[in-house]
Design an enzyme around this catalytic site. Structure first.
Site, PDB file in Angstrom:
ATOM      1  N   LYS A  82     -60.529 -50.945  -2.680  1.00 34.19           N
ATOM      2  CA  LYS A  82     -59.993 -52.125  -3.380  1.00 34.19           C
ATOM      3  C   LYS A  82     -60.132 -53.388  -2.526  1.00 34.19           C
ATOM      4  CE  LYS A  82     -55.831 -50.399  -3.761  1.00 34.19           C
ATOM      5  NZ  LYS A  82     -55.861 -49.012  -3.261  1.00 34.19           N
TER       6      LYS A  82
ATOM      7  N   ARG B 291     -47.860 -50.971  -8.607  1.00 36.09           N
ATOM      8  CA  ARG B 291     -48.128 -49.576  -8.238  1.00 36.09           C
ATOM      9  C   ARG B 291     -47.125 -48.618  -8.849  1.00 36.09           C
ATOM     10  NH1 ARG B 291     -50.638 -48.187  -2.467  1.00 36.09           N
ATOM     11  NH2 ARG B 291     -51.637 -50.158  -2.250  1.00 36.09           N
TER      12      ARG B 291
ATOM     13  N   ARG C  29     -61.588 -44.548   8.776  1.00 37.63           N
ATOM     14  CA  ARG C  29     -61.443 -46.011   8.787  1.00 37.63           C
ATOM     15  C   ARG C  29     -60.884 -46.471  10.134  1.00 37.63           C
ATOM     16  NH1 ARG C  29     -58.558 -48.636   3.737  1.00 37.63           N
ATOM     17  NH2 ARG C  29     -56.903 -47.149   4.210  1.00 37.63           N
TER      18      ARG C  29
ATOM     19  N   ARG D 202     -55.188 -47.374  11.405  1.00 40.14           N
ATOM     20  CA  ARG D 202     -53.917 -47.724  10.772  1.00 40.14           C
ATOM     21  C   ARG D 202     -52.972 -46.541  10.900  1.00 40.14           C
ATOM     22  NH1 ARG D 202     -55.057 -50.135   4.788  1.00 40.14           N
ATOM     23  NH2 ARG D 202     -53.437 -48.659   4.234  1.00 40.14           N
TER      24      ARG D 202
ATOM     25  N   ARG E 274     -49.705 -40.155   0.901  1.00 38.62           N
ATOM     26  CA  ARG E 274     -50.097 -41.341   0.119  1.00 38.62           C
ATOM     27  C   ARG E 274     -50.801 -40.936  -1.171  1.00 38.62           C
ATOM     28  NH1 ARG E 274     -53.521 -44.360   4.295  1.00 38.62           N
ATOM     29  NH2 ARG E 274     -53.836 -45.968   2.729  1.00 38.62           N
TER      30      ARG E 274
HETATM   31  P1  ADP Z   1     -53.814 -48.240   0.257  1.00 39.79           P
HETATM   32  O1  ADP Z   1     -54.088 -48.753  -1.120  1.00 39.79           O
HETATM   33  O2  ADP Z   1     -55.064 -47.751   0.934  1.00 39.79           O
HETATM   34  O3  ADP Z   1     -52.660 -47.275   0.318  1.00 39.79           O
HETATM   35  P2  ADP Z   1     -52.592 -50.727   1.030  1.00 39.79           P
HETATM   36  O4  ADP Z   1     -52.960 -51.517   2.226  1.00 39.79           O
HETATM   37  O5  ADP Z   1     -52.816 -51.331  -0.321  1.00 39.79           O
HETATM   38  O6  ADP Z   1     -53.398 -49.397   1.208  1.00 39.79           O
HETATM   39  O7  ADP Z   1     -51.046 -50.293   1.104  1.00 39.79           O
HETATM   40  C1  ADP Z   1     -50.499 -49.707   2.259  1.00 39.79           C
HETATM   41  C2  ADP Z   1     -49.064 -49.278   2.005  1.00 39.79           C
HETATM   42  O8  ADP Z   1     -48.257 -50.424   1.646  1.00 39.79           O
HETATM   43  C3  ADP Z   1     -48.829 -48.297   0.864  1.00 39.79           C
HETATM   44  O9  ADP Z   1     -49.026 -46.956   1.262  1.00 39.79           O
HETATM   45  C4  ADP Z   1     -47.355 -48.570   0.527  1.00 39.79           C
HETATM   46  O10 ADP Z   1     -46.497 -47.963   1.450  1.00 39.79           O
HETATM   47  C5  ADP Z   1     -47.237 -50.067   0.722  1.00 39.79           C
HETATM   48  N1  ADP Z   1     -47.464 -50.806  -0.549  1.00 39.79           N
HETATM   49  C6  ADP Z   1     -48.535 -51.579  -0.860  1.00 39.79           C
HETATM   50  N2  ADP Z   1     -48.416 -52.083  -2.099  1.00 39.79           N
HETATM   51  C7  ADP Z   1     -47.241 -51.629  -2.593  1.00 39.79           C
HETATM   52  C8  ADP Z   1     -46.533 -51.776  -3.833  1.00 39.79           C
HETATM   53  N3  ADP Z   1     -47.030 -52.505  -4.843  1.00 39.79           N
HETATM   54  N4  ADP Z   1     -45.340 -51.163  -3.970  1.00 39.79           N
HETATM   55  C9  ADP Z   1     -44.809 -50.434  -2.989  1.00 39.79           C
HETATM   56  N5  ADP Z   1     -45.409 -50.233  -1.800  1.00 39.79           N
HETATM   57  C10 ADP Z   1     -46.606 -50.817  -1.592  1.00 39.79           C
END
Ligand code: ADP
Length: 216
Positions: free
Chosen positions: A13, A88, A127, A157, A168
């Site tokens: 994404k 999400r 990554r 990360r 996740r």
């Molecule tokens: P990925 O999509 O690869 O999990 P992101 O960088 O988008 O990575 O998100 C990392 C973390 O941030 C998620 O695992 C979650 O814990 C938190 N996060 C991101 N967006 C949201 C959201 N909309 N609601 C709740 N937690 C979120």
């Protein structure tokens, strides 16, 4: 152009969002990046957020919605946005609908990037990030390897460790798949095959967006 990008963790994404920014002159809103910034700021809220991130759990809806609201209200989004990582959960859909309506904005499409589990697991595990430039490398792609001095400073990360990756993915299936289904039922979803190179995926994204009707 007002877009949401949705897909499994590691589905690409962030990579596609950056390309959309260049193509349409829109602003990238990444909840993951905003949450990681909150953690690095060392604030009390950052401390709380960090416990969720390290466990591979979602941060509570109200915190994330507040971050997105603040970002949208900064007022520098004349040509629109691409939001990566939000909504999400089904609760976040409702919060986002309100946010858009109250600000007289619109949502053009939700682009879902489909990648099989085996690929996202491998992408996340391989990554690495250059802390100096923020550039992301995939150790699986030899052609992508940086020079040795950069290689030495790459970091992983916290939530890309194998024990967290599984969590996740479970969270994604339980909380985010229903979000994708809801947008599908609402007729707002564009599904794109996320396998192959970033360029190939981007071509598919642009093709999918070309099917959108111009806003009236
Ligand atoms: P990925 O999509 O690869 O999990 P992101 O960088 O988008 O990575 O998100 C990392 C973390 O941030 C998620 O695992 C979650 O814990 C938190 N996060 C991101 N967006 C949201 C959201 N909309 N609601 C709740 N937690 C979120």
């Amino acid at each position: 152009m007002h877009l949401i990008l949705i897909g499994a963790p590691g589905s690409g994404k962030g990579t596609q969002a950056k390309r959309l920014v260049t193509r349409y002159g829109i602003v990238h809103i990444s909840t993951g990046d905003m949450l990681r910034e909150a953690v690095s700021s060392g604030s009390d809220l950052g401390e709380v957020i960090s416990t969720y991130l390290r466990a591979g759990r979602l941060v509570p809806d109200n915190h994330v919605t507040a971050l997105v609201e603040e970002r949208v209200d900064r007022g520098d989004l004349p040509d629109g946005f691409v939001i990566d990582g939000y909504p999400r959960t089904c609760n976040q859909i409702g919060a986002f609908d309100d946010l858009v309506k109250k600000r007289n904005r619109r949502l053009d499409a939700v682009v879902c990037i489909d990648v099989p589990d085996v690929s996202v697991i491998s992408r996340m595990a391989n990554r690495r990030i250059d802390p100096d430039t923020g550039r992301i490398y995939n150790l699986n792609l030899k052609a992508d390897w940086p020079s040795l001095d950069i290689m030495e400073r790459l970091v992983q990360r916290d939530d890309d460790r194998p024990s967290v990756i599984q969590k996740r993915l479970d969270t994604y299936r339980a909380e985010t798949r229903p979000v994708i289904e809801t947008y599908g039922e609402r007729g707002e979803l564009l599904e794109v095959d996320g396998t192959g190179s970033p360029d190939e995926v981007f071509d598919r994204v642009i093709l999918a967006l070309s099917t959108l009707k111009a806003p009236s």
